[in-house]
Motif scaffolding. Sequence first.
Motif, short mmCIF file in Angstrom:
data_model
loop_
_atom_site.label_atom_id
_atom_site.label_comp_id
_atom_site.label_asym_id
_atom_site.label_seq_id
_atom_site.Cartn_x
_atom_site.Cartn_y
_atom_site.Cartn_z
N ALA A 107 35.65 47.36 43.98
CA ALA A 107 35.71 46.52 45.18
C ALA A 107 35.15 47.30 46.36
CB ALA A 107 37.14 46.06 45.44
N LEU A 108 35.55 48.55 46.48
CA LEU A 108 35.06 49.42 47.55
C LEU A 108 33.55 49.62 47.45
CD1 LEU A 108 36.08 51.47 49.88
CD2 LEU A 108 35.75 53.18 48.11
N LEU A 109 33.08 49.96 46.25
CA LEU A 109 31.65 50.23 46.05
C LEU A 109 30.80 48.97 46.18
CD1 LEU A 109 31.91 52.79 43.10
CD2 LEU A 109 31.43 53.26 45.52
N ALA A 110 31.31 47.82 45.72
CA ALA A 110 30.56 46.56 45.88
C ALA A 110 30.42 46.21 47.35
CB ALA A 110 31.24 45.44 45.11
N GLY A 111 31.49 46.42 48.12
CA GLY A 111 31.41 46.18 49.57
C GLY A 111 30.39 47.09 50.22
#
Length: 192
Positions: A107-111
């Motif tokens: 979720a962090l990396l996709a954001g």
Amino acid sequence: PAATGQNDRWRPFAALTCVEVLRSTAFFGINTFIELYWIRHQHASRGLAGVALTCFLAGGVVGTLLGGRLADRIGLTRTIQLGAAAMLPLFLALRFTPGTNAPLVFALLAGAALNVPFAVMVKLGQDYLPSRPGTAAGVTLGLGVSVGGLVSPLLGLLADAHGPGGVLLALCAVPPLALLAGMLLPEPARTP
């Protein structure tokens, strides 16, 4: 002030607008459905679902800052292409990584990947339309914060039929399209 004596480049600006529409659609889609995905598909608590959204949005902050630094090193168009290329594996990992905690990393990396090109697109739009910097910024920034919201009701219909996991899976189609449109972006002309 608007640059005079420079030609506006509408074709690359149209491709850039396409990338922006796709990026905005993915951003708003994940932003809208990530919590429901954590609750319904991952069977997590509401608190952990909120953490997933926080990770996604915090990644966006990091991605925006990283995008500017990358653009200074590798160029504007390569930064946009890199962000689009990074999205697909991260979206797939976000959707298919089991558990409630491990997918938080994605979720962090996709954001971050979604927001690497965000500010860069505003600058590139102004480079493509040097005699219309206000129009360029209005379109690139305006679409970035609005068009995804217009698409969200359609994603809601998809979620009604296939759940929030279906929406995240459908959003995996966005990165290849964004990358294809990004490949049509020439580097802006250098000013003397």
